[in-house]
Design an enzyme around this catalytic site. Structure first.
Site, PDB file in Angstrom:
ATOM      1  N   GLU A  47       0.761  -1.103   0.093  1.00 50.96           N
ATOM      2  CA  GLU A  47       0.001   0.034  -0.076  1.00 50.96           C
ATOM      3  C   GLU A  47       0.806   1.348  -0.015  1.00 50.96           C
ATOM      4  O   GLU A  47       0.499   2.191  -0.772  1.00 50.96           O
ATOM      5  CB  GLU A  47      -0.948  -0.152   1.320  1.00 50.96           C
ATOM      6  CG  GLU A  47      -2.042  -0.935   1.218  1.00 50.96           C
ATOM      7  CD  GLU A  47      -3.080  -0.754   0.140  1.00 50.96           C
ATOM      8  OE1 GLU A  47      -3.210   0.237  -0.643  1.00 50.96           O
ATOM      9  OE2 GLU A  47      -3.720  -1.818  -0.401  1.00 50.96           O
ATOM     10  N   ASN A  51       1.080   3.683  -3.164  1.00 51.57           N
ATOM     11  CA  ASN A  51       0.744   5.192  -2.911  1.00 51.57           C
ATOM     12  C   ASN A  51       1.706   5.995  -3.412  1.00 51.57           C
ATOM     13  O   ASN A  51       1.568   7.060  -4.243  1.00 51.57           O
ATOM     14  CB  ASN A  51       0.419   5.301  -1.353  1.00 51.57           C
ATOM     15  CG  ASN A  51      -0.906   4.859  -1.098  1.00 51.57           C
ATOM     16  OD1 ASN A  51      -1.566   4.846  -1.607  1.00 51.57           O
ATOM     17  ND2 ASN A  51      -1.056   5.533   0.445  1.00 51.57           N
ATOM     18  N   ARG A 104     -10.213   4.511  -6.817  1.00 49.23           N
ATOM     19  CA  ARG A 104      -9.530   3.815  -5.741  1.00 49.23           C
ATOM     20  C   ARG A 104     -10.400   3.857  -4.562  1.00 49.23           C
ATOM     21  O   ARG A 104     -11.192   4.770  -4.354  1.00 49.23           O
ATOM     22  CB  ARG A 104      -8.127   4.457  -5.548  1.00 49.23           C
ATOM     23  CG  ARG A 104      -7.325   4.572  -6.588  1.00 49.23           C
ATOM     24  CD  ARG A 104      -6.015   4.198  -6.462  1.00 49.23           C
ATOM     25  NE  ARG A 104      -5.318   3.807  -7.733  1.00 49.23           N
ATOM     26  CZ  ARG A 104      -5.121   2.903  -8.345  1.00 49.23           C
ATOM     27  NH1 ARG A 104      -5.416   1.701  -7.781  1.00 49.23           N
ATOM     28  NH2 ARG A 104      -4.433   2.757  -9.740  1.00 49.23           N
TER      29      ARG A 104
END
Length: 145
Positions: A47, A51, A104
């Site tokens: 993650e 990002n 998202r």
């Protein structure tokens, strides 16, 4: 207390998220963590790296993401750094379901917070973001595999 330090600099390519996941899984296995703990580390790292690539660099593949892993007998510290666009409002970005991209779900920071013992996000617009995640090892039961 002696620490082990690893630093990996990745090109901002989506396929490098898998490399980051493999590295943290290897570290977790060396620390004799359970499969569940290793899976949680993999999600948190993927993650954070995702990002940086997707939001920090807007999928600009000519940029770099640093993954720094440091551990000792008490804790595992994972730092993911980019020099991308930064986050204007970190507190808002960490709210569940917040995303600047309507495609998202906006759960990346939620996963990081729930799987790690400490999460710190430092960011400045047009200067980048540093995500620091800490997992306390002294309260984890060793794997029994």
């Amino acid at each position: 207390m002696k620490s082990n330090l690893l630093k990996l600099t990745l090109s901002s390519l989506a396929e490098n998220v898998g490399i980051a996941r493999m590295l943290i899984a290897s570290v977790g296995a060396q620390l004799d963590l359970s499969l569940n703990d290793i899976e949680e580390l993999k999600v948190a790292v993927s993650e954070a790296v995702s990002n940086a690539i997707i939001h920090g660099y807007a999928n600009d593949t000519d940029r770099l993401v640093d993954l720094i892993i440091e551990h000792n007998s008490e804790s595992l510290k994972i730092i993911v750094k980019d020099e991308g666009c930064g986050i204007a409002d970190v507190e808002q970005a960490m709210q569940p379901a917040f995303s600047t991209d309507p495609e998202r779900m906006g759960l990346g920071f939620v996963f990081m917070q729930s799987f790690m013992d400490d999460l710190q996000v430092e960011s400045a617009v047009n200067q980048g973001t540093t995500v620091t995640m800490i997992k306390r090892l002294d309260k984890i039961q060793p794997s029994t595999h």
